[in-house]
Write an enzyme that holds these catalytic residues in place. Structure first.
Site, PDB file in Angstrom:
ATOM      1  N   ASN A  76      -6.637   3.015  -4.555  1.00 18.84           N
ATOM      2  CA  ASN A  76      -6.607   3.178  -3.435  1.00 18.84           C
ATOM      3  C   ASN A  76      -7.692   4.243  -3.224  1.00 18.84           C
ATOM      4  O   ASN A  76      -8.368   4.586  -4.338  1.00 18.84           O
ATOM      5  CB  ASN A  76      -5.298   3.487  -2.666  1.00 18.84           C
ATOM      6  CG  ASN A  76      -5.221   3.030  -1.249  1.00 18.84           C
ATOM      7  OD1 ASN A  76      -6.390   3.058  -0.460  1.00 18.84           O
ATOM      8  ND2 ASN A  76      -4.204   2.754  -0.868  1.00 18.84           N
ATOM      9  N   THR A  77      -8.067   4.506  -1.965  1.00 17.91           N
ATOM     10  CA  THR A  77      -9.079   5.691  -1.786  1.00 17.91           C
ATOM     11  C   THR A  77      -8.589   7.072  -2.276  1.00 17.91           C
ATOM     12  O   THR A  77      -7.433   7.283  -2.478  1.00 17.91           O
ATOM     13  CB  THR A  77      -9.447   5.855  -0.243  1.00 17.91           C
ATOM     14  OG1 THR A  77      -8.179   6.033   0.378  1.00 17.91           O
ATOM     15  CG2 THR A  77      -9.977   4.582   0.274  1.00 17.91           C
ATOM     16  N   LYS A  95      -0.281  -1.386  -4.713  1.00 19.21           N
ATOM     17  CA  LYS A  95      -1.563  -0.950  -4.900  1.00 19.21           C
ATOM     18  C   LYS A  95      -1.323   0.668  -4.955  1.00 19.21           C
ATOM     19  O   LYS A  95      -0.911   1.319  -4.137  1.00 19.21           O
ATOM     20  CB  LYS A  95      -2.229  -0.980  -3.399  1.00 19.21           C
ATOM     21  CG  LYS A  95      -3.880  -0.623  -3.497  1.00 19.21           C
ATOM     22  CD  LYS A  95      -4.576  -1.176  -2.595  1.00 19.21           C
ATOM     23  CE  LYS A  95      -5.998  -0.982  -2.993  1.00 19.21           C
ATOM     24  NZ  LYS A  95      -7.009  -1.698  -1.959  1.00 19.21           N
ATOM     25  N   ASN A 108       0.605  -1.084   0.077  1.00 21.38           N
ATOM     26  CA  ASN A 108       0.112  -0.088   0.089  1.00 21.38           C
ATOM     27  C   ASN A 108       0.968   1.173   0.065  1.00 21.38           C
ATOM     28  O   ASN A 108       1.409   1.544   1.074  1.00 21.38           O
ATOM     29  CB  ASN A 108      -1.127  -0.001   1.195  1.00 21.38           C
ATOM     30  CG  ASN A 108      -1.751   1.166   1.442  1.00 21.38           C
ATOM     31  OD1 ASN A 108      -1.633   2.132   0.666  1.00 21.38           O
ATOM     32  ND2 ASN A 108      -2.641   1.178   2.278  1.00 21.38           N
ATOM     33  N   GLY A 119     -15.898   3.318  -1.925  1.00 26.19           N
ATOM     34  CA  GLY A 119     -17.380   2.956  -2.484  1.00 26.19           C
ATOM     35  C   GLY A 119     -17.779   3.348  -3.667  1.00 26.19           C
ATOM     36  O   GLY A 119     -16.858   3.847  -4.559  1.00 26.19           O
ATOM     37  N   CYS A 139       0.161   5.614   1.699  1.00 23.88           N
ATOM     38  CA  CYS A 139       0.405   6.169   2.768  1.00 23.88           C
ATOM     39  C   CYS A 139       1.358   7.262   3.003  1.00 23.88           C
ATOM     40  O   CYS A 139       2.251   7.136   2.230  1.00 23.88           O
ATOM     41  CB  CYS A 139       0.959   4.825   3.934  1.00 23.88           C
ATOM     42  SG  CYS A 139      -0.447   3.887   4.117  1.00 23.88           S
TER      43      CYS A 139
END
Length: 231
Positions: A120-121, A93, A55, A145, A58
């Site tokens: 990712n978001t 990611k 990830n 979402g 971050c």
């Protein structure tokens, strides 16, 4: 990101996963490149763990809090460090919070990533109008979402045209039709996250829906659908 930590995961979770017939991929996060390398090294060779998802959305503390995935150079540095620390397959990611996600994808591919997952978001925020203050303690947070699906789909399409690595598409998938869109855009597989919070069966519903679509259309293998919408 809250979790039980790598030591507890190895001791408590991995033995359970080792008995499963499905592969388990562990998502790792860090505040420095060394954090990522150490985590990858500890997970290497652990029974029950089949791969690592890195990830890079971050904050890089040493770079003033910018996301590792925001720039091709830092994204590649993390990828190289993780690959050097583990023999497990490495998925990177990608964050959508970057100027050119295809450029970042090419950088991690060249750095040795085995696959790419995205997105990712998206960074967002909300305001409490009664208190006249940001709703989140950190001011901003990650939006996920259905709202981010069009952005995620576009970015999968872009990355699929830039690299030859397998792509795992994610971002707003809650139905089989969503997953099929990602596959047709170039994804080899998909992730279902937010939808599972309201419907724990969401991943199974998506899978069953894909199978029904394939049977109806006379399709034998999902490989026949990967990237078919690309022009």
């Amino acid at each position: 990101l809250q979790n039980i930590g790598v030591e507890a995961l190895i001791k408590e979770k991995a033995p359970i996963w080792a008995g499963w017939r499905l592969p388990v991929i562990v998502n790792i996060v860090g505040e420095t490149i060394d954090d990522y390398a150490q985590l990858a090294g500890k997970l290497d060779g652990v029974a029950g763990i089949s791969g690592i998802e890195v990830n890079i959305g971050c904050p890089n503390i040493k770079a003033g809090g910018a996301e590792f995935g925001a720039k091709p150079e830092s994204a590649a540095e993390v990828t190289v460090a993780v690959k050097a620390a583990t023999s497990l397959p490495v998925l990177v990611k990608l964050t959508p919070n970057t100027a050119d996600i295809a450029e970042v994808a090419m950088a991690v591919a060249e750095a040795g990533a085995d696959a790419i997952s995205l997105i990712n978001t998206l960074k967002g925020m909300a305001i409490d109008i009664a208190r006249r203050r940001p709703l989140l303690g950190s001011i901003t947070g990650g939006l996920s979402g259905p709202a981010i699906k069009p952005v995620a789909l576009y970015m999968v399409y872009e990355v699929a045209g830039a690299v030859e690595l397998p792509i795992i598409g994610c971002g707003g998938i809650s139905a089989a039709s969503d997953a099929l869109e990602f596959i047709m855009a170039g994804a080899s597989a998909v992730q279902v996250g937010t939808a599972s919070l309201t419907n724990p069966r969401a991943p199974l519903d998506v899978l069953e829906g894909i199978e029904q679509f394939m049977e109806k259309e006379g399709i034998k293998d999902t490989a026949e659908l990967i990237g078919v919408a690309r022009l």
